[in-house]
Design a protein around this motif. Structure first.
Motif, PDB file in Angstrom:
ATOM      1  N   ASP A   6       0.854  -1.184   0.000  1.00 53.55           N
ATOM      2  CA  ASP A   6       0.000   0.000   0.000  1.00 53.55           C
ATOM      3  C   ASP A   6       0.894   1.239   0.000  1.00 53.55           C
ATOM      4  O   ASP A   6       1.326   1.709   1.060  1.00 53.55           O
ATOM      5  CB  ASP A   6      -0.911  -0.001   1.230  1.00 53.55           C
ATOM      6  CG  ASP A   6      -1.885   1.170   1.238  1.00 53.55           C
ATOM      7  OD1 ASP A   6      -1.799   2.007   0.332  1.00 53.55           O
ATOM      8  OD2 ASP A   6      -2.713   1.237   2.162  1.00 53.55           O
ATOM      9  N   PRO A   7       1.199   1.778  -1.189  1.00 50.92           N
ATOM     10  CA  PRO A   7       2.113   2.930  -1.241  1.00 50.92           C
ATOM     11  C   PRO A   7       1.605   4.142  -0.480  1.00 50.92           C
ATOM     12  O   PRO A   7       2.387   4.880   0.120  1.00 50.92           O
ATOM     13  CB  PRO A   7       2.229   3.216  -2.741  1.00 50.92           C
ATOM     14  CG  PRO A   7       1.050   2.546  -3.372  1.00 50.92           C
ATOM     15  CD  PRO A   7       0.752   1.364  -2.522  1.00 50.92           C
ATOM     16  N   ALA A   8       0.280   4.378  -0.475  1.00 50.08           N
ATOM     17  CA  ALA A   8      -0.260   5.535   0.233  1.00 50.08           C
ATOM     18  C   ALA A   8       0.017   5.440   1.734  1.00 50.08           C
ATOM     19  O   ALA A   8       0.370   6.429   2.378  1.00 50.08           O
ATOM     20  CB  ALA A   8      -1.757   5.652  -0.020  1.00 50.08           C
ATOM     21  N   SER A   9      -0.113   4.228   2.294  1.00 50.18           N
ATOM     22  CA  SER A   9       0.152   4.051   3.726  1.00 50.18           C
ATOM     23  C   SER A   9       1.625   4.265   4.047  1.00 50.18           C
ATOM     24  O   SER A   9       1.975   4.844   5.092  1.00 50.18           O
ATOM     25  CB  SER A   9      -0.261   2.642   4.170  1.00 50.18           C
ATOM     26  OG  SER A   9      -1.659   2.488   4.082  1.00 50.18           O
ATOM     27  N   MET A  10       2.493   3.831   3.149  1.00 51.71           N
ATOM     28  CA  MET A  10       3.928   4.015   3.364  1.00 51.71           C
ATOM     29  C   MET A  10       4.294   5.499   3.300  1.00 51.71           C
ATOM     30  O   MET A  10       5.086   5.994   4.101  1.00 51.71           O
ATOM     31  CB  MET A  10       4.721   3.222   2.325  1.00 51.71           C
ATOM     32  CG  MET A  10       4.546   1.715   2.443  1.00 51.71           C
ATOM     33  SD  MET A  10       5.530   0.805   1.230  1.00 51.71           S
ATOM     34  CE  MET A  10       7.190   1.153   1.813  1.00 51.71           C
ATOM     35  N   ILE A  11       3.705   6.213   2.335  1.00 50.22           N
ATOM     36  CA  ILE A  11       3.968   7.649   2.232  1.00 50.22           C
ATOM     37  C   ILE A  11       3.461   8.368   3.480  1.00 50.22           C
ATOM     38  O   ILE A  11       4.130   9.239   4.042  1.00 50.22           O
ATOM     39  CB  ILE A  11       3.318   8.224   0.961  1.00 50.22           C
ATOM     40  CG1 ILE A  11       4.002   7.652  -0.281  1.00 50.22           C
ATOM     41  CG2 ILE A  11       3.394   9.751   0.956  1.00 50.22           C
ATOM     42  CD1 ILE A  11       3.321   8.033  -1.580  1.00 50.22           C
ATOM     43  N   ARG A  12       2.266   7.981   3.924  1.00 48.77           N
ATOM     44  CA  ARG A  12       1.688   8.606   5.113  1.00 48.77           C
ATOM     45  C   ARG A  12       2.596   8.408   6.317  1.00 48.77           C
ATOM     46  O   ARG A  12       2.824   9.347   7.098  1.00 48.77           O
ATOM     47  CB  ARG A  12       0.311   8.018   5.395  1.00 48.77           C
ATOM     48  CG  ARG A  12      -0.381   8.621   6.608  1.00 48.77           C
ATOM     49  CD  ARG A  12      -1.786   8.040   6.804  1.00 48.77           C
ATOM     50  NE  ARG A  12      -2.483   8.723   7.870  1.00 48.77           N
ATOM     51  CZ  ARG A  12      -2.381   8.412   9.160  1.00 48.77           C
ATOM     52  NH1 ARG A  12      -1.597   7.401   9.529  1.00 48.77           N
ATOM     53  NH2 ARG A  12      -3.054   9.092  10.074  1.00 48.77           N
ATOM     54  N   ALA A  13       3.130   7.212   6.492  1.00 52.29           N
ATOM     55  CA  ALA A  13       4.017   6.942   7.626  1.00 52.29           C
ATOM     56  C   ALA A  13       5.266   7.821   7.564  1.00 52.29           C
ATOM     57  O   ALA A  13       5.729   8.347   8.591  1.00 52.29           O
ATOM     58  CB  ALA A  13       4.405   5.468   7.639  1.00 52.29           C
ATOM     59  N   ARG A  14       5.821   8.009   6.368  1.00 53.29           N
ATOM     60  CA  ARG A  14       6.993   8.870   6.205  1.00 53.29           C
ATOM     61  C   ARG A  14       6.655  10.312   6.545  1.00 53.29           C
ATOM     62  O   ARG A  14       7.428  11.023   7.192  1.00 53.29           O
ATOM     63  CB  ARG A  14       7.515   8.780   4.765  1.00 53.29           C
ATOM     64  CG  ARG A  14       8.344   7.525   4.496  1.00 53.29           C
ATOM     65  CD  ARG A  14       8.598   7.316   3.016  1.00 53.29           C
ATOM     66  NE  ARG A  14       9.002   8.539   2.334  1.00 53.29           N
ATOM     67  CZ  ARG A  14       8.862   8.732   1.029  1.00 53.29           C
ATOM     68  NH1 ARG A  14       8.295   7.802   0.278  1.00 53.29           N
ATOM     69  NH2 ARG A  14       9.278   9.852   0.471  1.00 53.29           N
ATOM     70  N   ILE A  15       5.483  10.765   6.103  1.00 55.39           N
ATOM     71  CA  ILE A  15       5.067  12.141   6.368  1.00 55.39           C
ATOM     72  C   ILE A  15       4.897  12.370   7.867  1.00 55.39           C
ATOM     73  O   ILE A  15       5.354  13.378   8.417  1.00 55.39           O
ATOM     74  CB  ILE A  15       3.747  12.452   5.623  1.00 55.39           C
ATOM     75  CG1 ILE A  15       3.996  12.522   4.112  1.00 55.39           C
ATOM     76  CG2 ILE A  15       3.134  13.766   6.127  1.00 55.39           C
ATOM     77  CD1 ILE A  15       2.720  12.602   3.293  1.00 55.39           C
ATOM     78  N   LEU A  16       4.264  11.431   8.542  1.00 57.51           N
ATOM     79  CA  LEU A  16       4.036  11.575   9.978  1.00 57.51           C
ATOM     80  C   LEU A  16       5.356  11.608  10.749  1.00 57.51           C
ATOM     81  O   LEU A  16       5.504  12.370  11.708  1.00 57.51           O
ATOM     82  CB  LEU A  16       3.146  10.438  10.495  1.00 57.51           C
ATOM     83  CG  LEU A  16       1.737  10.356   9.895  1.00 57.51           C
ATOM     84  CD1 LEU A  16       0.910   9.314  10.616  1.00 57.51           C
ATOM     85  CD2 LEU A  16       1.039  11.706   9.946  1.00 57.51           C
ATOM     86  N   ARG A  17       6.325  10.787  10.337  1.00 58.23           N
ATOM     87  CA  ARG A  17       7.649  10.809  10.987  1.00 58.23           C
ATOM     88  C   ARG A  17       8.322  12.161  10.773  1.00 58.23           C
ATOM     89  O   ARG A  17       8.958  12.710  11.671  1.00 58.23           O
ATOM     90  CB  ARG A  17       8.535   9.686  10.450  1.00 58.23           C
ATOM     91  CG  ARG A  17       8.181   8.299  10.979  1.00 58.23           C
ATOM     92  CD  ARG A  17       9.305   7.305  10.733  1.00 58.23           C
ATOM     93  NE  ARG A  17       9.588   7.145   9.309  1.00 58.23           N
ATOM     94  CZ  ARG A  17       8.985   6.254   8.515  1.00 58.23           C
ATOM     95  NH1 ARG A  17       8.054   5.442   9.018  1.00 58.23           N
ATOM     96  NH2 ARG A  17       9.307   6.150   7.252  1.00 58.23           N
ATOM     97  N   ALA A  18       8.180  12.698   9.559  1.00 55.08           N
ATOM     98  CA  ALA A  18       8.829  13.964   9.234  1.00 55.08           C
ATOM     99  C   ALA A  18       8.262  15.129  10.045  1.00 55.08           C
ATOM    100  O   ALA A  18       9.004  16.032  10.442  1.00 55.08           O
ATOM    101  CB  ALA A  18       8.695  14.255   7.742  1.00 55.08           C
TER     102      ALA A  18
END
Length: 291
Positions: A6-18
């Motif tokens: 799920d690329p959207a979930s992976m992107i979301r996780a990166r955004i939240l960490r940032a």
């Protein structure tokens, strides 16, 4: 069984960490925040702190001399600005302007998108003045609206600067499929700029009412939604074409609750947009703050 990719979930996780790794607000702003809350604070003490940051000093003077406050270049000192704006408004402006200035574009593409951001931010702030007058809002409700309009899309700025390629895809999908940018954000990024903005506001401990404006301004709303959030939503909607001239965002689309509260027939929106645009022109000198 291997979980589905799920690329959207992976992107979301990166955004939240940032968002959690963002630097703190500048020292001068933290000192202003503390000073403004002291029961024995004074104009002279707050002025001395503001004057330690030349950029912030210039920004505050530009704001207080804008058409929004009706001063038209009459204020020349920080002490005058503090007396006109009040301690809490100075605090909120300092926090917000510094927060927005944290994100520095590094490429021509990012500079273009950040320029769009600033134009929209100040246009939204200017438009709140029109709607607070239209609805005759009491000063207690109206006072935070300029700052709320200015910073409501801080999450979008964060995404613009830090995930330029991904956000270009968001805008491309919104234009291609005729959907809103927010729908495209959720689909491709797994989150929205309002959700990201709320995390940033919480990280920097912005006041609760600003957190709400940032996190809730896109709706959906209920009968209990605070009026200031409705005003930010409406001012934002009337200026979205500054962001997205090719995605259909030039058509004013309001949440049903916000439209009912505004009490204006959509057939009148075009005429209202003209008046809003005139107010924005009056505020045009503020766009210099982006520099």
């Amino acid at each position: 069984m291997t979980p589905a990719y799920d690329p959207a979930s992976m992107i979301r996780a990166r955004i939240l960490r940032a968002t959690a790794d963002l630097p703190p607000l500048p020292t001068a702003v933290l000192r202003i925040m503390r000073e403004a809350e002291l029961p024995d604070s004074s104009v002279s003490r707050l002025e001395k702190i503001v004057l330690t940051d030349q950029a912030l000093t210039a920004q505050l003077l530009r704001v207080v001399n804008s058409a929004y406050y009706g001063m038209s270049g009459e204020v020349s000192s920080v002490s005058q600005a503090i007396m006109i704006l009040g301690f809490q408004q100075v605090r909120n402006l300092a926090m917000s302007l510094s927060a927005l200035s944290t994100f520095h574009p590094t490429s021509a593409r990012q500079r273009d998108t950040v320029k769009c951001f600033w134009a929209h931010a100040f246009a939204t702030a200017a438009a709140t003045h029109f709607f607070k007058e239209l609805k005759r809002l009491p000063e207690k409700v109206a006072a935070p609206l300029f700052v709320g309009g200015l910073i409501h899309d801080v999450g979008r700025l964060f995404l613009f600067v830090n995930y330029t390629s991904a956000y270009d895809q968001v805008l491309d999908r919104a234009a291609r499929e005729g959907t809103s940018a927010e729908e495209a954000e959720k689909s491709l990024l797994g989150t929205t700029h309002a959700e990201v903005g709320l995390l940033i506001a919480q990280h920097w401990k912005l006041p609760e009412n600003l957190q709400q404006m940032i996190g809730e301004h896109e709706g959906p709303f209920t009968a209990n939604t605070p009026v200031d959030i409705l005003v930010i939503h409406i001012a934002d909607a009337f200026n979205k074409a500054l962001y997205f001239p090719y995605t259909g965002e030039s058509v004013v689309k309001l949440d049903p609750i916000a439209q009912e509260w505004l009490g204006v027939d959509p057939a009148s929106f075009a005429e209202m947009q003209e008046e809003v645009s005139r107010r924005v022109e009056e505020m045009s000198r503020l766009f210099g703050i982006a520099a």
